[in-house]
Write an enzyme that holds these catalytic residues in place. Structure first.
Site, PDB file in Angstrom:
ATOM      1  N   PRO A   1      12.932  15.406  16.578  1.00  0.00           N
ATOM      2  CA  PRO A   1      12.138  16.371  17.330  1.00  0.00           C
ATOM      3  C   PRO A   1      12.981  17.427  18.039  1.00  0.00           C
ATOM      4  O   PRO A   1      13.780  17.117  18.913  1.00  0.00           O
ATOM      5  CB  PRO A   1      11.400  15.493  18.347  1.00  0.00           C
ATOM      6  CG  PRO A   1      11.438  14.116  17.773  1.00  0.00           C
ATOM      7  CD  PRO A   1      12.716  14.042  17.019  1.00  0.00           C
ATOM      8  N   GLU A   2      12.816  18.648  17.617  1.00  0.00           N
ATOM      9  CA  GLU A   2      13.365  19.788  18.350  1.00  0.00           C
ATOM     10  C   GLU A   2      12.140  20.541  18.859  1.00  0.00           C
ATOM     11  O   GLU A   2      11.028  20.016  18.806  1.00  0.00           O
ATOM     12  CB  GLU A   2      14.240  20.648  17.432  1.00  0.00           C
ATOM     13  CG  GLU A   2      15.416  19.846  16.856  1.00  0.00           C
ATOM     14  CD  GLU A   2      16.369  20.681  16.003  1.00  0.00           C
ATOM     15  OE1 GLU A   2      16.527  21.881  16.287  1.00  0.00           O
ATOM     16  OE2 GLU A   2      16.946  20.127  15.058  1.00  0.00           O
TER      17      GLU A   2
END
Length: 273
Positions: free
Chosen positions: A2-3
DNA sequence: ATTTTCTCCTGCATGC
DNA sequence: TGCATGCAGGAGAAAA
């Protein structure tokens, strides 16, 4: 992993299912995450109403009016809103159970994520107070000029520079590599040795890459899935990340990978200088 | 003050 | 087949 685009995709997925709902209780099956999940979370949250779900960098903020739940997905976290009686899998660490029979379930195999609680303004929280600007906000805080100014005198590689959440939030290794390719900048170059003009290109590239990724639901390499359990599709668009030895989609040269700071850097030696 | 290294953790790929 | 090894990386903390 997750960015910003994955976190924003998650936020958009869960927000409409949570806002306006009242919390019944919380179930903590595993409290050893990045930091310990606060003791007494069930008692703390019981009866509170969720006002809104927002995001600051890679942190999700669940506002209950008189306190905020701060969530981070770490490396492998994902959130879903599902029926509360759905059997939990081994890595389903925390449930926020709603009075409507649904629950917000955090799954995080690698346990680098976090569940925290604060009764202060979340922006004042230790973890959020010193974060850099939001790259997609239209407040003008994030720009080529800003990156140029902050980078003067810095010797670290520009890839590491833009991955530093105190410089700008939300840019992890995948999007750092992709943005630098788009901007034509060698990721190994010293941040302080890049011109204002090139930082203008880089700031624009970061915004474009993140926006494009959000549009298709983020990037799914191994384990990311959105609030409905669906993967993202941005991986099909990747120009350099994970493409070591393959042909550059622009010039045909071989995409290279070098390891820096225990992280892979992918780039095209012909397109990026 | 800035930069680098270490650390947390599990799943998956690789190699003998 | 099975086991050891290595790698992935967000980001704070500690070390340099």
């Amino acid at each position: 992993m997750p960015e910003l685009p994955e976190v924003e995709t998650t936020r958009r997925g869960i927000a409409p299912l949570l806002e306006g709902k009242r919390i019944k209780t919380a179930i903590v099956r595993q409290s050893k995450l990045r930091w310990p999940v606060p003791r007494g979370l069930a008692r703390t949250l019981s009866g509170r109403k969720i006002e809104s779900v927002s995001r600051r960098g890679k942190y999700l903020l669940i506002n209950t009016g008189n306190g905020h739940l701060i969530l981070h997905l770490g490396m492998s976290g994902s959130l879903r809103v599902i029926p509360a009686d759905t059997p939990a899998s081994p890595h389903d660490h925390v449930d926020i159970v709603l009075q409507d029979g649904q629950c917000l379930r955090l799954r995080d195999p690698r346990r680098f994520g976090a569940v925290l609680w604060t009764t202060n303004e979340p922006q004042r929280h230790k973890l959020l107070a010193s974060l850099g600007p939001e790259p997609l906000a239209d407040d003008g805080d994030f720009s080529g000029e800003y990156l140029f100014t902050r980078s003067r005198g810095r010797s670290r590689q520009v890839r590491d520079f833009i991955m530093d959440s105190h410089i700008v939030v939300g840019v992890g290794n995948i999007y750092a590599n992709e943005a630098l390719f788009r901007a034509g900048i060698d990721p190994r170059r010293a941040a302080g040795r890049i011109s204002r003009t090139r930082y203008d290109r880089l700031a624009a590239a970061i915004r474009e890459i993140l926006t494009a990724a959000i549009r298709v639901g983020g990037t799914t390499l191994r384990d990311f899935s959105d609030a409905r359990g669906d993967p993202g599709y941005f991986q099909q668009t990747l120009m350099v990340y994970g493409r070591e030895g393959e042909a550059c989609k622009v010039c045909g040269a071989t995409v290279r990978r070098v390891v820096s700071g225990n992280r892979s850097v992918f780039f095209c030696g012909h397109c990026q200088r």
